[in-house]
Design an enzyme around this catalytic site. Sequence first.
Site, PDB file in Angstrom:
ATOM      1  N   ARG B  58       0.808  -1.220   0.000  1.00  0.00           N
ATOM      2  CA  ARG B  58       0.000   0.000   0.000  1.00  0.00           C
ATOM      3  C   ARG B  58       0.843   1.272   0.000  1.00  0.00           C
ATOM      4  O   ARG B  58       0.541   2.203  -0.725  1.00  0.00           O
ATOM      5  CB  ARG B  58      -1.005  -0.016   1.143  1.00  0.00           C
ATOM      6  N   ARG B 108      12.209   3.271   2.115  1.00  0.00           N
ATOM      7  CA  ARG B 108      11.806   2.428   3.249  1.00  0.00           C
ATOM      8  C   ARG B 108      12.955   1.488   3.546  1.00  0.00           C
ATOM      9  O   ARG B 108      13.513   0.878   2.643  1.00  0.00           O
ATOM     10  CB  ARG B 108      10.549   1.625   2.915  1.00  0.00           C
ATOM     11  N   HIS B 136       7.109   6.588  10.546  1.00  0.00           N
ATOM     12  CA  HIS B 136       6.438   6.414   9.252  1.00  0.00           C
ATOM     13  C   HIS B 136       5.563   7.659   9.090  1.00  0.00           C
ATOM     14  O   HIS B 136       4.349   7.617   9.262  1.00  0.00           O
ATOM     15  CB  HIS B 136       5.603   5.131   9.281  1.00  0.00           C
TER      16      HIS B 136
END
Lengths: 174, 307
Positions: B58, B108, B136
Amino acid sequence: MPKVLLDKKDIERAITRMSHEIIEKNKGVSSILLAGIQRGGVHIARRLASKLGLIEGTEIPVGILDIALYRDDINVRKEQPVVRRTHMPAEIHGLKVVLVDDVLFTGRSIRAAMDAIMDLGRPSAVQLAVLVDRGHRELPIKADFVGKNIPTSLDETVRVQLSEDGLEDMVVLE
Amino acid sequence: MSLRSKDLTGLKDLSTDDINLIIETAAGFKDVLGRDIKKVPALRGRTTVNLFYEPSTRTRTSFELAAKRLSTDVINVSVSTSSVVKGETLKDTARTIEALGADFIVVRHACSGAAHFLADNLGSSVINAGDGTNEHPTQALLDIFTIKEKKGSVAGLKVAIVGDILHSRVAKSNIYGLTKLGAEIKLIGPPTLVPLCFGDLGPSVYYDMDEGLKDADIVMTLRIQSERQGKGFFPSTDEYFKNWGLTSKRLLKAKEDVMVMHPGPMNRGVEISSDVADGERSVILEQVTNGLAVRMAVLYLLSGAKQ
């Protein structure tokens, strides 16, 4: 020395005359939508709509158009233009959209507004109404309805202040 | 208006003004997402590279779509098929990508601090899409956007965050962000996953779920990462669900108009029951949609930041 170009009464007269011109050119207001360009154009669009509504006895839809994401100077500026809301009360497909702004200057905002409106649908026509045309166009753009033509020099600023922002209605040359 | 930094590495160092600017800008981008033509020309000619050292569906898809809808070119570097397997360091990989002309590098990484490290070493804008157990930020920003949209404001709301706080970068970013905006945060979970030291950041800590949920305006459940199971943090997922799983019965302890959030991916029957996840109080899918608007806002605002 700031110079008052239009006072409250002048602005009101300009709005009234532009309203009549819009009706005349479009033979009524049946498929008209006014799209005010954020931020200054929105107030002018609402004033035109209420005047048009008064004359024709019907409600005129008013949309809000933000052009920040369509500007041609995004990659040149240090600060990004503020992104505001865009809202159209109806599908613009097939309507005559009258773009409304307070001051017409280089024409670059209007170019951006035309791109923005085309991404929202396919109007049958796009027209332009401005309260003040101060000249100095950099693009082949011309307004259909003008409140007042004001010759200016490039180092001057035209400021439109309106009661909607808590100020006295006035157009000032600085 | 632009952000003060060229990078978005976390909410810990982001000012309240900057958080509010991102949220307000995202509202304009949400308008764009509701149209037939969901693309604007704002960032034409720019390039975004997604550099993901950890699996993601996602977040990566969301960043990719956000970048495309702003008209940037997007390249996804999947680490398993890149030079990283030949032993290239993070810094070298990132500098190579920068030399190819990337304006935005979305990273990431399993190591906390990876995004900060790249931000210090690169001229491109670095956006943290999750670094280890640290932060995050875009997930927390989309959570804040969703809360503001639904509740009007964040200040004064009681937000319960339930689950694996210790390992959760989502929880940390939310704690920083929501605290700055004046929310009251309650952390709930087993003592092994919610150490008392989190109280030092501002929130109150509860080990009893019913007590922690009392009067909550928002309940945010976190994924119990299966890789944690069997490492002594809790006996079994069944027992976890019994004590800390969010069920419709438990939800009655919270306010009547409580809103249920989850950053995904969900483990149904572990941290949340299906009837709550799909129930009328849940905004889980709206969070995903809002994520797109928020990431567009972040890319847009960073592109104007002073170098």
